[in-house]
Design a protein around this motif. Structure first.
Motif: not given
Length: 312
Positions: A108-109, A111-114, A117, A135
């Motif tokens: 999930v992070p 996908q959110n480019n975090d 996290q 990534q």
């Protein structure tokens, strides 16, 4: 055969509903006991032979009494009580929902480019220096963990329960836990952890190859088979190699390669294809393990039906 199928179905249902216990998980307590025993037996002044003997003795002390008690209970109980005992033990040994939760916590992070996290979350499931991962490397680490732990914590648990009941599945999980704690090729554990590592290799040999076959059947078959046959032999683990190579090929993603650990950069061979890992790879690995689990359960159901028809 029906009792085996029913036990596996109940254990998987319990895992689906509740996952791993958040508190007082038996393997956590076992790990603490193993750490305490290792700190007292694995002394720096010991020679290599003495460490090897101490590690073997620790392995026996930690596993044999528990397995002996389970053998006794399995012989004494019958009917619903045996079903409940077996279902409870198998539930505690299986980590299908946990794999999904840990994988999603990274995907999930991503996908959110975090990235920060995602790095923090993947550090909970791998031992490498995650702050140095980009990534694709974070996604690859999570994907590798799901594929490998699918073999250790799902398929091997089902296999050993089918073969040897509760004592078998518990022996495998205990030895696998000790290997995860002691099976390092470092000055401290090279000899002390050798007995646990070798026994884990032995207990995991056939389940690993059945897992690799499962990944092959449910993914991109030709790619999975080719990667398994050509790449697995280059991996340093005789069991993780087939599992991860087949899984990487099944998902058509690139895994392995150099990885930063706290002791330095570890050179590992590449597995799979040329497609970099991503959040999509993590989702696909979760799905592959889950579908493989239902395939095994379906095969057990079929064998149970054939056994019932044949016995009538």
């Amino acid at each position: 055969m029906f009792a085996i199928f029913l036990t596996c179905a109940i254990a998987l249902l319990l895992d689906l509903l509740f996952g791993e216990p958040k508190h007082w998980h038996p393997l956590v307590g076992f790990g603490r006991l193993a750490h305490a025993l290792e700190s007292r037996l694995n002394l720096e002044r010991y020679s290599a032979t003495q460490r090897l003997i101490a590690g073997g003795a620790a392995l026996l002390v930690l596993t044999l009494p528990i397995v002996a008690v389970l053998i006794y209970l399995s012989a004494q109980l019958s009917g619903i009580w045996l079903l409940l005992l077996n279902s409870l033990i198998l539930w505690l040994a299986i980590a299908l929902r946990s794999l999904r939760e840990h994988g999603l916590a990274v995907a999930v992070p991503l996908q959110n480019n975090d990235l920060a996290q995602a790095q923090q979350q993947v550090s909970r499931i791998v031992s490498r220096q995650t702050s140095a991962l980009d990534q694709p490397a974070v996604a690859a680490a999570a994907t590798e963990s799901i594929l490998e732990n699918g073999a250790d914590a799902v398929f091997a648990s089902l296999f050993w329960f089918i073969v040897a009941g509760a004592p078998g599945v518990v022996l495998h999980r205990l030895v696998n836990t000790l290997d995860a704690m002691w099976g390092y090729r470092t000055p401290r554990f090279l000899y002390f952890g050798r007995c646990a590592a070798r026994l884990d290799d032995l207990l995991g040999w056939l389940p690993a190859r059945l897992t690799a076959l499962t990944y092959c059947l449910l993914g991109q078959r030709r790619s999975a088979w080719r990667c398994w046959q050509q790449q697995a032999k280059h991996w340093d683990s005789p069991n993780a190699g087939p599992v991860m190579a087949s899984g990487a090929g099944a998902l058509q993603v690139r895994l392995g390669g150099p990885a930063p650990y706290f002791g330095g950069l570890k050179q590992r061979p590449w597995l799979g294809t040329q497609q970099p890992a991503s959040a999509t790879s993590i989702y696909a690995a979760i799905s592959l393990v889950r579908r493989g689990t239902w395939l095994w359960l379906a095969i057990l159901a079929g064998l149970s039906l054939l056994s019932a028809v044949g016995g009538s």
